[in-house]
Design a protein around this motif. Structure first.
Motif, PDB file in Angstrom:
ATOM      1  N   THR A 135      56.537  36.104  30.863  1.00  0.00           N
ATOM      2  CA  THR A 135      55.816  34.567  30.587  1.00  0.00           C
ATOM      3  C   THR A 135      55.526  33.834  32.174  1.00  0.00           C
ATOM      4  O   THR A 135      55.865  32.927  32.456  1.00  0.00           O
ATOM      5  N   LEU A 136      54.401  34.552  32.513  1.00  0.00           N
ATOM      6  CA  LEU A 136      54.078  34.089  33.872  1.00  0.00           C
ATOM      7  C   LEU A 136      53.095  33.208  33.915  1.00  0.00           C
ATOM      8  O   LEU A 136      51.843  33.690  33.377  1.00  0.00           O
ATOM      9  N   PRO A 137      53.083  32.121  34.524  1.00  0.00           N
ATOM     10  CA  PRO A 137      51.834  31.178  34.670  1.00  0.00           C
ATOM     11  C   PRO A 137      50.826  31.695  35.540  1.00  0.00           C
ATOM     12  O   PRO A 137      51.167  32.425  36.442  1.00  0.00           O
ATOM     13  N   ALA A 138      49.728  31.443  35.304  1.00  0.00           N
ATOM     14  CA  ALA A 138      48.363  32.131  35.819  1.00  0.00           C
ATOM     15  C   ALA A 138      48.346  31.527  37.418  1.00  0.00           C
ATOM     16  O   ALA A 138      48.074  32.414  38.110  1.00  0.00           O
ATOM     17  N   VAL A 139      48.769  30.286  37.547  1.00  0.00           N
ATOM     18  CA  VAL A 139      48.713  30.090  38.985  1.00  0.00           C
ATOM     19  C   VAL A 139      49.744  30.547  39.723  1.00  0.00           C
ATOM     20  O   VAL A 139      49.500  30.688  40.967  1.00  0.00           O
ATOM     21  N   GLU A 167      43.515  34.046  38.917  1.00  0.00           N
ATOM     22  CA  GLU A 167      44.193  33.012  38.316  1.00  0.00           C
ATOM     23  C   GLU A 167      43.388  32.611  36.682  1.00  0.00           C
ATOM     24  O   GLU A 167      44.293  32.174  35.770  1.00  0.00           O
ATOM     25  N   GLN A 168      42.341  33.054  36.670  1.00  0.00           N
ATOM     26  CA  GLN A 168      41.648  32.759  35.496  1.00  0.00           C
ATOM     27  C   GLN A 168      41.781  33.669  34.295  1.00  0.00           C
ATOM     28  O   GLN A 168      41.614  33.195  33.174  1.00  0.00           O
ATOM     29  N   ALA A 169      42.250  34.856  34.580  1.00  0.00           N
ATOM     30  CA  ALA A 169      42.605  35.807  33.542  1.00  0.00           C
ATOM     31  C   ALA A 169      43.462  35.116  32.570  1.00  0.00           C
ATOM     32  O   ALA A 169      44.658  34.770  32.880  1.00  0.00           O
ATOM     33  N   ARG A 170      43.200  35.563  31.123  1.00  0.00           N
ATOM     34  CA  ARG A 170      43.916  35.037  30.108  1.00  0.00           C
ATOM     35  C   ARG A 170      44.319  36.070  29.139  1.00  0.00           C
ATOM     36  O   ARG A 170      44.811  35.789  28.270  1.00  0.00           O
ATOM     37  N   GLU A 171      43.950  37.189  29.460  1.00  0.00           N
ATOM     38  CA  GLU A 171      44.153  38.197  28.568  1.00  0.00           C
ATOM     39  C   GLU A 171      45.869  38.681  28.570  1.00  0.00           C
ATOM     40  O   GLU A 171      46.465  38.419  29.429  1.00  0.00           O
ATOM     41  N   TYR A 172      46.152  39.381  27.659  1.00  0.00           N
ATOM     42  CA  TYR A 172      47.739  39.445  27.553  1.00  0.00           C
ATOM     43  C   TYR A 172      48.059  40.628  26.332  1.00  0.00           C
ATOM     44  O   TYR A 172      47.543  40.471  25.366  1.00  0.00           O
ATOM     45  N   PRO A 173      48.738  41.668  26.970  1.00  0.00           N
ATOM     46  CA  PRO A 173      49.112  41.905  28.403  1.00  0.00           C
ATOM     47  C   PRO A 173      48.067  41.971  29.242  1.00  0.00           C
ATOM     48  O   PRO A 173      46.959  42.218  29.115  1.00  0.00           O
ATOM     49  N   LEU A 174      48.653  41.871  30.546  1.00  0.00           N
ATOM     50  CA  LEU A 174      47.600  41.862  31.732  1.00  0.00           C
ATOM     51  C   LEU A 174      48.382  42.534  32.938  1.00  0.00           C
ATOM     52  O   LEU A 174      49.442  42.315  33.223  1.00  0.00           O
ATOM     53  N   LEU A 175      47.793  43.378  33.522  1.00  0.00           N
ATOM     54  CA  LEU A 175      48.131  44.078  34.745  1.00  0.00           C
ATOM     55  C   LEU A 175      46.960  43.803  36.002  1.00  0.00           C
ATOM     56  O   LEU A 175      45.915  43.399  35.952  1.00  0.00           O
ATOM     57  N   THR A 176      47.733  43.430  37.110  1.00  0.00           N
ATOM     58  CA  THR A 176      47.128  42.976  38.170  1.00  0.00           C
ATOM     59  C   THR A 176      47.458  43.830  39.480  1.00  0.00           C
ATOM     60  O   THR A 176      48.655  43.892  39.859  1.00  0.00           O
ATOM     61  N   ALA A 177      46.494  44.306  40.122  1.00  0.00           N
ATOM     62  CA  ALA A 177      46.718  45.052  41.338  1.00  0.00           C
ATOM     63  C   ALA A 177      46.229  44.682  42.468  1.00  0.00           C
ATOM     64  O   ALA A 177      44.753  44.166  42.505  1.00  0.00           O
TER      65      ALA A 177
END
Length: 982
Positions: free
Chosen positions: A534-538, A561-571
């Motif tokens: 449950t991580l806020p985008a900001v 920050e704009q990504a709203r997909e879920y699940p989501l990976l960020t590298a």
């Protein structure tokens, strides 16, 4: 093959003056320092035995320290750290080794000064007889404090580098600060300038000044030749050392010094005839038996095979898309970086993190893993999972691997204690700066172990140097705190993969430290894995930018920050744009219906009676312990004592652990002992890390991310046979005055979470409550979290004025917290060539995992911790009678030292008193009354479990009066606190 000295083992063929090899238990080469020195230089002493006549000349300690540093570099330092140091030097890692060995060799040159040498009369007289005149200690008086030997050593080394080798003054500081800071705190410039003006502390004026100068230069010249630096100083002169490199060099020198200062390993003089420096070091290294780093290889298996080999999966289990995607992204990242994994509760994020960590460690040359979790309880739960994973890793040439559970009560953990007892280390751990010494392990189990809790790594300042560490987030946040020996914490993390779990669980104050630590981890090139459901985008963007070391205006992070997909990976990797991964959902999920419920206790009891008429198990989560106990009392009257269980943080440690075990036994995945009808009334302890499953949830309103964590305990597993009425997942929201124009959370909830977060949570949930629209999990998780923590308007229009007022108060509080955190927070990693001098100026002293220490990195109310013991009618004390495993009812004599077994059993009954007993206006009275149970016979080193602890005696069934409060402790309810005159 273990990373220790053994027959036919040869270290990497790198140069240390002459070559250093290890063969047949003997270290050869590099041990001719004594022969290069005059009698005057050989007379300088470095250490002495306070209990005898033993002593150690400076040349010998220089030689020992340099040799240990070389062995650490060859056998213990992870590849990642060696590459980082070597990467800024002309001849790479070969130069890196030379530099570490040389700095370790000269680190105590400041002991060749009158201010140090005059301290021991007999040894000072030896030096006087050799021609090194100096005043007696009383003659220098208090001025000696201006010349601690680390600071004096930095001054001498910088002077030598300028005068003998033509270095510009500014360039010398980045190297010499390693010498100046080898006792844990880099010097400040003003101290160096002040000492420079007091030459009599560094060299005795008059005819002896030239002798001192010659001896100091002789020692430094000899070290430069013997340790391989003489021919390299000209090349190093143009190097700009990054602060990250200065930090790890300082840490390595400290570790080498501490090992070489251990008289169990390196005995003092006088020695037997035929002194052989090589054999001396070889014997010490064998005795230390320090486990080497993990050396993983990139696993070649596809994700299903990898997970099947590394984890014990239940029958029929399949690898979830987010797990497979995390491994593939770790394989595809262009270099070491940050990987953020956002996925629903129960999707196997822990396994994904460990699998990704194996890939990232192999690619980056990391030598271990540090897994950081929010609490001691979650750390305890994670530790055996890490051990299971380690047991399943391929050997790949790894020998023993050091493992640590890192929090203040780790010694009471069964797995950690068992691991330590099963390890065969026998060497004492010595912190020469803090006079810390742990007892030898004597009669503990002698069986060899592949996973060991190495005793030398058990000290409070050295523990994180173990290869694999599970600990509370505090241990990581301490790396951002100005505190003594901070370089050791940085050395510990610089060579690991760092995993941060439950990243949403930290507030503004803690996040300020976390962001600063992430910036340093990014500068070190440490791979980091962040987990959250449950991580806020900001916050996602803040984490990414903190690791990348860029400010808030960096446009390439906007997509993060704009990504709203879920699940989501960020590298995030240095020099590259962030990459987003969007794995498919696993298909697991459920619909949850939200309903309002009035806050009256009878209303709660009536509703549960109706809902559980046909059986079923309900979880009631309250935001304060007092609300837990009030609800439990009413529900027990209605349903019977055996049908209601209480769980909160105000139980003694052993009881809380037993509570968790029993909850998992009754409501965990197995379900074989699941009762027909039962109610668990719990505080926030039920939010995370307990894999429990309930048919119905009643929860106080909470910030939406935490509320969703609670909902994750509802219909968590596929379970046939749920009562018909409870087959639809439902969450009843309470703790709110629903009749107010804007719903008003109860005062206790506002005190815990703040009005702003609660109102935003209610606002985004309003459509689900008002329209009866089901809450889709995991589909709605990200949308709800982003709306609640975003800046856009939420809720009905008539709520706007109240929301705006709450937001203003919230923002003012967050600003205050951010400013408070900045007081003791280290600065960002500096530019190349900027010396570490003043790095810890205005610091906190030591950073310990104690109540006071944790308060430095957590913005939480002060509390007092006590050890609960049982008091009989005659006033005698014993361990609490219900403690299991033979620990109950053990006598605790007040006139003598309790037995180790009884003392350990008592220490396992720690209890945190509620914050109201630690308020400034009452805390002194509370402590004074508890100190009535201060027993001199317990304050001895033979009693480490109880010495210095606050003791709270209780009598079963009887209240204890403390500072105007009535305290009642029972196994069923934990600690209940009320006003004594109520």
């Amino acid at each position: 093959m273990t990373a220790t000295l053994a027959n036919s083992v040869t270290t990497k063929p790198q140069k240390w003056g002459k070559s250093l090899t290890v063969h047949s238990g003997r270290v050869a080469g590099g041990f001719e320092l004594r022969s290069r020195l005059s009698e005057q230089a050989r007379s300088v002493w470095a250490k002495h035995d306070r209990d005898g006549e033993g002593w150690l000349p400076l040349w010998c300690h220089m030689q020992d320290s340099a040799a240990v540093a070389g062995l650490l570099w060859d056998c213990w330092v992870p590849e990642r750290v060696r590459a980082m140091v070597g990467g800024v030097l002309p001849e790479g890692e070969v130069d890196g080794r030379r530099l570490v060995v040389w700095l370790a060799g000269v680190h105590d040159i400041g002991k060749a000064t009158p201010a140090f040498a005059c301290q021991v009369d007999a040894l000072a007289d030896r030096m006087r007889d050799a021609g090194l005149e100096m005043p007696y200690r009383a003659g220098l008086g208090a001025d000696r404090r201006l010349a601690p030997h680390g600071l004096a050593g930095q001054l001498l080394l910088q002077e030598w580098m300028k005068e003998r080798h033509g270095w510009p003054g500014r360039a010398t500081g980045q190297f010499a600060v390693v010498v100046g800071g080898h006792h844990g705190v880099p010097p400040e410039q003003v101290a160096l300038l002040e000492l420079d003006g007091r030459g009599e502390l560094v060299r005795t004026p008059g005819g002896s000044e030239g002798v001192w100068r010659r001896v100091q230069g002789e020692l430094l010249d000899a070290c430069a030749v013997e340790f391989g630096a003489q021919g390299r100083l000209g090349q190093w002169r143009g190097v700009k050392l990054p602060q990250t490199v200065q930090v790890v060099l300082s840490g390595l020198v400290i570790v080498a010094d501490w090992i070489a200062s251990n008289p169990d390993l390196f005995p003092y003089f006088p020695l037997e005839a035929g002194f052989d420096g090589g054999r001396r070091v070889a014997a010490a290294w064998r005795g230390l038996d320090l486990p080497g780093p993990w050396r993983p290889r990139v696993p070649q298996e596809a994700a299903p095979a990898l997970f099947a080999s590394r984890f014990e999966l239940p029958p029929g289990a399949v690898v979830r898309p987010v797990q497979a995607a995390a491994v593939e992204m770790a394989r595809a990242m262009p270099g070491a970086g940050l990987l953020i994994v956002e996925a629903p509760m129960g999707e196997g994020k822990t396994e994904a993190a460990l699998a990704a960590a194996e890939v990232l460690a192999a690619r980056a040359g990391a030598g271990g893993v540090f897994f950081a979790l929010p609490t001691m309880a979650t750390s305890n739960a994670m530790f055996p999972r890490l051990l299971d994973w380690l047991d399943r890793l391929p050997a790949d040439g790894n020998g023993k691997l050091s493992v640590l559970l890192a929090h203040s009560k780790a010694a009471l953990n069964r797995e950690a204690a068992g691991l330590r007892a099963g390890s065969r280390q026998r060497v004492a751990a010595v912190d020469v700066d803090g006079a810390e010494r742990l007892p030898k392990a004597g009669e503990e189990g002698a069986g060899p172990a592949e996973l060991v809790a190495h005793q030398w790594l058990a000290g409070r300042k050295k523990g994180l140097l173990s290869s694999f560490v599970v600990g509370t987030i505090d241990q990581l946040l301490f790396a951002g705190l100005k505190a003594r020996h901070l370089v050791l914490r940085h050395l510990a993390v610089a060579g690991k993969v760092v995993v941060i779990d439950e990243a949403h669980a930290y507030d503004t104050y803690m996040n300020a430290y976390l962001d600063r630590v992430l910036g340093w981890l990014g500068a070190y090139g440490v791979p980091v894995v962040v987990l959250s459901a449950t991580l806020p985008a900001v916050r996602r963007r803040e984490l990414a930018q903190a690791y990348a070391g860029v400010g808030g205006g960096e446009g390439r992070f906007a997509a993060v920050e704009q990504a709203r997909e879920y699940p989501l990976l960020t590298a995030v990797c240095a020099g590259h744009d962030p990459v987003l991964g969007r794995p498919a959902a696993s298909g697991r999920g459920c619909e949850v219906r939200l309903e309002r419920l009035g806050d009256g206790l009878e209303v709660l009891a009536d509703r549960l009676e109706a809902e559980l008429e046909g059986g079923g198990c309900a979880l009631v989560v309250r935001n304060t312990v007092d609300r837990v106990l009030e609800a439990a009392a009413v529900l027990r009257e209605r349903f019977g004592a055996g049908a209601v269980t209480v769980a909160h943080a105000r139980f003694i440690d052993t009881d809380r652990a037993e509570n968790d075990r029993r909850l998992l036994e009754l409501f965990g995945p197995d379900g074989s002992e699941r009762p027909g009808r039962h109610i668990v009334v719990a505080s926030q302890v039920a939010e995370q890390s307990l894999d429990v499953d309930f048919d119905l949830l009643v929860s106080d309103v909470a910030p939406v991310d935490l509320l969703l964590q609670r909902v994750g305990r509802l219909h968590r597993h596929q379970r046939p046979g749920r009562p018909v009425r409870l087959r639809e997942a439902r969450c009843l929201l309470t703790g709110v005055d629903w009749s107010a124009p804007v719903p008003a959370p109860v005062r206790g909830s506002e005190a815990v979470y703040g009005r702003h977060a609660l109102l935003r949570s209610l606002a985004v949930l309003h459509p689900h409550l008002e329209e009866g629209r089901g809450l889709s999990l995991p589909g709605d998780i990200s949308a709800l979290v982003q709306a609640a923590y975003g800046e856009g308007p939420v809720g009905p229009a008539q709520w706007a004025p109240v929301l705006q007022e709450a937001q203003l108060v919230h923002e003012q509080l967050q600003d205050k917290k951010a400013r408070a955190a900045d007081v003791f927070r280290i600065r960002e990693a500096g530019k190349d060539g900027r010396s570490l001098m003043g790095w810890l100026a205005g610091g906190t002293g030591d950073a310990d995992d104690t109540r006071a220490g944790r308060a430095q990195v957590r913005d939480s109310p002060e509390s007092l911790e006590v050890i609960v013991v049982e008091e009989s009618e005659d006033g005698s004390l014993a361990t609490v009678g219900w403690a299991g495993e033979g620990r109950g009812g053990l006598p605790l004599p007040t006139g003598s030292v309790p037995s180790p077994r009884a003392a350990r059993a008592a220490a396992a009954c720690g209890l945190r008193l509620p914050p109201r007993l630690a308020k400034p206006y009452i805390v002194d009275r509370v402590i004074a009354e508890l100190e009535r149970f201060y027993f001199e016979s317990w304050q001895v080193k033979e009693n480490p479990w109880l010495a210095g602890q606050l003791i709270l005696p209780i009598r079963p069934g009887c209240p204890t009066l403390l500072a105007g409060f009535r305290l009642m402790y029972t196994r069923e309810n934990g600690l209940e606190v009320s006003n004594a005159d109520a």
